[in-house]
Design an enzyme around this catalytic site. Structure first.
Site: not given
Length: 510
Positions: A379, A382-383
């Protein structure tokens, strides 16, 4: 089984409130590893008994809270649906048929479960002859106020009486519900509750024995009656069905929050509020509830997943259930890097996404749940990938500019393993930093929640739901770690993942 047409009856509500009057009992990763290292039908029976008592308590707390959410959130259709799922699972667990044995077999099994292991068995389990599991330490994710209110009673009381909704130390729930003649001892609300012990410190909550004296038991590896194996198998199947029922909970709760936002005229993607003076339209209360609810969900799924794995998976030298005792940080992070880059390249139609440099010892291992660590790193990457691509443009390679690398640095300290993810994606304005931890906050438009709730949790889009950071922080905090973010507006962002390598922190139960 999605609880279609399920309704909570008044009698079931009475049971729910009764079980919710007991505090939840947290476990540590260390306790789970030590307990499950040498599983037998005896230890699995004790685990089944523990979960048949603990899971209804946890589910009851959540049902009660789902029914009394702030700002009319409980009235949203998707929230009511989740409440029914939790109540249905609660009902299945409290009505699960107890282990049925003949009087002689029951007497033999009671004697077996109460016996101490031999010296050789104790040595094989890595325990002293009369040892219980080592106690856990308070999770730093819990405030002192939360500990005083909810958890201290579970550790402060160490008596040997019956200290749970079914009674501590009683192998069969039928023994609690029936007297010697087989007649029910009492109506709902009159079951054994620890002799009525309450505590001012606990706000009147009934006390329960410490987990290190309930979850662990000397269960020698003798032959057990076939009924024990059948009981363990049936209970495992029920847990698998409950886990499937609750698969879409994250997406369904998010849909419920969207429904609530629409009724209050809150713009989608603006988050649910940051609390204090920054909270609007009740957002601060909803944010706090979502943190509690999702943390509880992580714990429930962990306990179920661990129990199912112990009962169904073949033994592996590096695994105890779903816990990897030698989780290789380099390999887990490298896989998360490859997955995140693939999603980025697919989303932006790139031939090659921004490079990611991993600096990590190849032989760094510790006891952890690989899925949790993989989720967190995936996660966060991805950012970072999205920020870099949008700052330099999807056509940066065509223009000969190139992307600056994202750096992932992993170091081992005396207590923690720390992972730093650094990008040059432009950073976050200081006023917006608190918002990134709020649910439903996103700067990417055009995304919507998957309406196919049966598909499970969110799939893996590049961004847009506003759940990545807050959920990742909960996963990090679950076993005593944390997640911190430092941004340099105009340059980039550093995110620090702290993982407790000692594995001794208790679950931060809300």
């Amino acid at each position: 089984m999605m609880s279609a047409g399920f309704r909570i009856s008044p009698a079931l509500w009475e049971r729910i409130h009764y079980f919710a009057s007991f505090p939840q009992t947290g476990v540590s990763l260390q306790q789970m590893v030590l307990f499950g290292q040498h599983p037998s039908q005896g230890t699995l029976l004790k685990a089944s008994q523990f979960l048949s008592e603990e899971l209804p308590v946890r589910l009851a707390h959540r049902v009660k809270e789902l029914d009394a959410l702030p700002c009319n959130l409980s009235d949203m259709p998707s929230i009511r649906k989740v409440k029914d799922w939790y109540a249905h699972s609660f009902e299945e667990l409290i009505n699960f048929p107890p282990l049925t044995l003949s009087p002689s077999a029951r007497h033999s099994l009671n004697a077996l479960l109460s016996s101490s292991p031999s010296t050789s068995e104790a040595a094989a389990m890595g325990q002293s002859h009369d040892a219980f599991l080592p106690p856990s330490i308070p999770n730093p994710a819990l405030s002192h106020e939360q500990m005083d209110a909810d958890d201290m009673g579970a550790w402060a009381f160490g008596g040997s009486g019956a200290n749970g909704p079914y009674g501590e130390g009683v192998p069969y729930r039928a023994a609690d519900k029936e007297d010697e003649s087989g007649k029910d001892k009492g109506a709902t609300g009159s079951w054994k509750n620890g002799g009525g012990f309450t505590s001012v410190r606990n706000g009147g909550i009934r006390l329960r024995a410490p987990v290190e004296r309930r979850y662990y038991a000397h269960a020698p590896s003798h032959l057990y009656p076939p009924e024990v194996h059948d009981y363990n198998s049936r209970f495992t199947r029920v847990l698998e069905a409950i886990k499937r029922r609750h698969d879409p909970t994250v997406a369904t709760i998010a849909q419920g929050v969207l429904e609530w936002q629409r009724t209050r005229g809150i713009k989608p993607g603006s988050g649910v509020g940051i609390g204090g003076s920054g909270a609007t339209n009740g957002g601060g209360e909803v944010q706090a509830w979502l943190d509690r609810f999702y943390m509880s969900r992580i714990g429930i799924r962990f306990l179920i997943g661990q129990h199912v794995a112990l009962n169904s998976q073949q033994p592996h030298k590096d695994y105890v259930g779903i816990i990897c005792t030698q989780a290789n940080v380099h390999d887990i992070v490298q896989e998360a890097i490859e997955n995140a880059r693939f999603v980025c390249e697919e989303h932006y139609a790139l031939l090659r996404g921004p490079p990611v440099q991993l600096i990590c010892p190849h032989n760094l291992t510790f006891a952890y749940i690989p899925g949790h660590l993989s989720h967190i790193v995936f996660e966060l990457l991805k950012n970072s990938l999205r920020a870099v691509v949008e700052r330099f443009g999807a056509d940066a390679e065509d223009r000969g500019v190139g992307y600056p690398p994202i750096k992932v640095i992993v170091v081992e300290g005396s207590e923690d393993i720390t992972i730093k993810i650094s990008d040059e994606g432009g950073g976050i304005p200081r006023r917006a930093v608190p918002l990134v931890w709020t649910y439903m906050y996103t700067t990417m438009g055009g995304q919507s929640i998957d309406q196919d709730y049966h598909a499970g949790d969110f799939q893996a889009p590049m961004a847009g739901f506003g759940y990545g950071l807050p959920l990742s922080r909960l996963y990090a905090r679950y076993f005593g770690g944390d997640l911190r973010l430092i941004s340099m507006d105009g340059f980039g962002t550093d995110v620090y993942i702290h993982l407790n390598k000692l594995s001794s922190s208790c679950e931060p139960l809300p």
